[in-house]
Write an enzyme that holds these catalytic residues in place. Structure first.
Site, short mmCIF file in Angstrom:
data_model
loop_
_atom_site.label_atom_id
_atom_site.label_comp_id
_atom_site.label_asym_id
_atom_site.label_seq_id
_atom_site.Cartn_x
_atom_site.Cartn_y
_atom_site.Cartn_z
N LEU A 259 0.84 -1.21 0.00
CA LEU A 259 0.00 0.00 0.00
C LEU A 259 0.87 1.25 0.00
O LEU A 259 0.45 2.31 0.43
CB LEU A 259 -0.91 0.01 1.24
CG LEU A 259 -2.10 -0.97 1.24
CD1 LEU A 259 -2.86 -0.86 2.55
CD2 LEU A 259 -3.04 -0.70 0.06
N GLY A 262 3.97 5.34 -4.92
CA GLY A 262 5.27 5.56 -5.55
C GLY A 262 5.11 6.04 -6.99
O GLY A 262 4.03 6.48 -7.39
N GLY A 266 7.52 -1.40 -11.43
CA GLY A 266 8.38 -1.86 -12.52
C GLY A 266 8.83 -3.27 -12.20
O GLY A 266 8.13 -4.00 -11.51
N CYS A 269 8.56 -8.69 -13.22
CA CYS A 269 7.38 -9.53 -12.99
C CYS A 269 6.04 -8.81 -13.13
O CYS A 269 5.23 -9.20 -13.99
CB CYS A 269 7.49 -10.19 -11.62
SG CYS A 269 8.85 -11.35 -11.56
C1 UDX Z 1 6.95 -9.41 -7.36
C2 UDX Z 1 6.07 -10.15 -6.37
O1 UDX Z 1 6.05 -9.44 -5.13
C3 UDX Z 1 6.63 -11.56 -6.13
O2 UDX Z 1 5.77 -12.27 -5.26
C4 UDX Z 1 6.72 -12.27 -7.48
O3 UDX Z 1 7.25 -13.58 -7.30
C5 UDX Z 1 7.60 -11.49 -8.42
O4 UDX Z 1 7.10 -10.16 -8.58
P1 UDX Z 1 9.23 -8.11 -7.35
O5 UDX Z 1 8.84 -7.75 -8.75
O6 UDX Z 1 10.61 -8.61 -7.09
O7 UDX Z 1 8.22 -9.26 -6.78
O8 UDX Z 1 9.09 -6.79 -6.47
P2 UDX Z 1 7.96 -6.19 -5.51
O9 UDX Z 1 8.58 -6.01 -4.19
O10 UDX Z 1 6.72 -6.96 -5.61
O11 UDX Z 1 7.72 -4.74 -6.17
C6 UDX Z 1 7.27 -4.68 -7.50
C7 UDX Z 1 7.11 -3.20 -7.87
O12 UDX Z 1 6.02 -2.63 -7.11
C8 UDX Z 1 8.35 -2.35 -7.55
O13 UDX Z 1 8.55 -1.40 -8.59
C9 UDX Z 1 7.98 -1.64 -6.25
O14 UDX Z 1 8.62 -0.37 -6.11
C10 UDX Z 1 6.48 -1.45 -6.44
N1 UDX Z 1 5.77 -1.35 -5.16
C11 UDX Z 1 5.67 -2.45 -4.36
C12 UDX Z 1 5.18 -0.14 -4.81
O15 UDX Z 1 5.29 0.85 -5.54
N2 UDX Z 1 4.50 -0.06 -3.63
C13 UDX Z 1 4.39 -1.13 -2.78
O16 UDX Z 1 3.77 -0.99 -1.72
C14 UDX Z 1 4.99 -2.36 -3.15
#
Ligand code: UDX
Length: 444
Positions: A259, A262, A266, A269
């Protein structure tokens, strides 16, 4: 168990090392000569905290080895995991399964005894059955069982996510009673320490396991896209997104994770998996408007960050120096794939801005992904020095400690945009900044 892991990337290397730590004897098959040479030289080709220790410990114990020779790895294995890349296919959202099917054929050719073949890569619904067809068509003389075991690893947190998962999802061919029983028994063995720790295991159909992975990622991406829209609304209505999400997160049905507002999500995944899920839904004749809206909202947001910086500069930014802190798609990774910093830099350069950038781990990759007046600096302070506008894009810990007085003394201008809302706004304003933070209308 003897495990062959096909693919030594973010998923295969972490999974192989952790399965070895669980007690299996693991051989990781990596066909990229440069990566393989690094692994054999006890170096890790990716940035993942504590991966080097778990790899070293298991190589030392003789439970983990690396090879380019798939045949030798598969020969004698009890379980083979396919952990190769499934990038977005050019010209659409579909996942490119070329590497998965190539691996299945190669495994079939190399098999010398009954074998469980597990797809760990993120793949569209139906891929597990297609892998089974390829295996059995290639080698009718061998008894193959198949399973799907999607990973839920976050980059920068992958070891913990593997060793202490919320759940283990395993798809098995429920139509093949005996094969499913064999697959379940083998998977419980490779995950034995987690079975002992009462980690929830969910044995479901192949199709459910495949779709559960996409559904989980798309839901998390949707959660982030939603909070980003609420952040924009907060800024326009005198509200504060941090206060809103604190109130939302106390509701156990919502949960307090993912939550954080940002600049848009990106990584390798969320963008890939949401596009693939939208394509799967389209192909199935049940388009998912929610997933499509998540993709569109996020793409819009990533492109809008530079427009926001231009507006803060009064509509004219040519020749001005913009300091960018944080380039990777999130902290604790070197991964620049689909990072928001890429469209931000590209758009700022079209506006004529000059960029001074710093990232603790991502600059080596970033340098090859952007061209123009971008200077990659050796430290945050060097990036800030002489800048007219300072923008924080990735919330690396090292940026949290920057002192407002020093920052303002180093800048030439005084405009600050904190796109992760990690800084103390009032302290920066007291130091002379015109300070903006995502989701906050009140910065005093
Ligand atoms: C994600 C999933 O969390 C994971 O379970 C799956 O296996 C692979 O994809 P990942 O892509 O490594 O993992 O990163 P994650 O921590 O999920 O963040 C993804 C993107 O969302 C990032 O750019 C992060 O900055 C953004 N994000 C995440 C937010 O902007 N706010 C948040 O609260 C959480």
């Amino acid at each position: 168990m003897r495990v062959a892991m096909i693919g030594g990337g973010y998923v295969g290397l972490v999974s192989g090392a952790c399965f070895a730590d669980f007690g299996s004897s693991v051989t990781v098959v990596e066909r990229d000569p440069a990566k393989l040479a690094m692994l054999r030289d006890h170096k890790i080709p990716i940035y993942e905290p504590s991966l080097d220790q778990i790899v070293a410990r298991n190589v030392q114990a003789g439970r983990l080895a690396f090879t380019a020779d798939l045949k030798s790895a598969v020969d004698g294995a009890d379980v083979v995991f396919i952990a190769v890349g499934t990038p977005t296919r050019r010209g659409g959202g579909h996942a490119d399964l070329t590497a998965v099917y190539e691996a299945a054929r190669a495994v079939a050719m190399a098999a010398t005894a009954p074998l469980l073949v597990v797809t760990k890569s993120t793949v569209p619904v139906g891929t597990g059955r297609e892998v089974a067809r390829i295996l059995r068509e290639t080698r009718p003389d061998i008894c193959f069982d198949v399973a799907s075991n999607p990973e839920f690893l976050r980059e920068g947190n992958a070891i913990t996510d593997f060793i202490e998962p919320d759940r283990v999802v395993i798809g098995i061919d429920l139509l093949d009673i005996e094969g499913a029983a064999r697959a379940e028994a083998s998977m419980r063995q490779v995950y034995a320490p987690l079975t002992a720790k009462n980690t929830p295991f969910r044995f479901v159909s192949l199709e459910s396991a495949e779709l559960a992975k996409y559904a989980s990622n798309a839901f998390l991406a949707m959660k982030v896209a939603f909070v980003n829209e609420m952040a924009d609304l907060s800024e326009k209505t005198g509200a504060d997104i941090a206060e809103i999400t604190a109130c939302m997160g106390l509701d156990r049905r919502i949960g307090d994770k993912f939550l954080r507002a940002g600049p848009g999500f990106g990584g390798s995944c969320f963008p890939k998996d949401t596009r693939a899920l939208a394509a799967i839904a389209q192909d199935a004749g049940v388009p998912s408007r929610l997933v499509e809206a998540t993709i569109a909202a996020n793409e819009y947001r990533k492109e809008a960050v530079a427009r926001r910086i231009l507006a803060l500069a009064g509509g004219e930014i040519a020749g001005k120096v913009v300091a960018l802190l944080g380039l990777t798609f999130k902290p604790d990774t070197d991964d620049m794939r689909e990072a928001t910093s890429l469209p931000v830099m590209r758009n700022l350069l079209t506006y004529g801005a000059r960029i001074q950038a710093y990232d603790p781990e991502g600059m080596a990759q970033a340098k090859s992904m952007v061209t123009g007046d971008v200077t990659f600096m050796p430290s945050a302070r060097d990036a800030i020095r002489g800048s007219d506008i300072l923008v924080l894009l990735t919330e690396w810990d090292c940026f949290r400690k920057l002192e407002p007085q020093n920052v303002m003394a180093d800048m030439r201008g005084n405009i600050i945009l904190d796109m992760r809302d990690i800084w103390n706004g009032p302290a920066f304003i007291a130091a002379g900044a015109v300070y903006h933070a995502v989701g906050r209308s009140r910065t005093a």
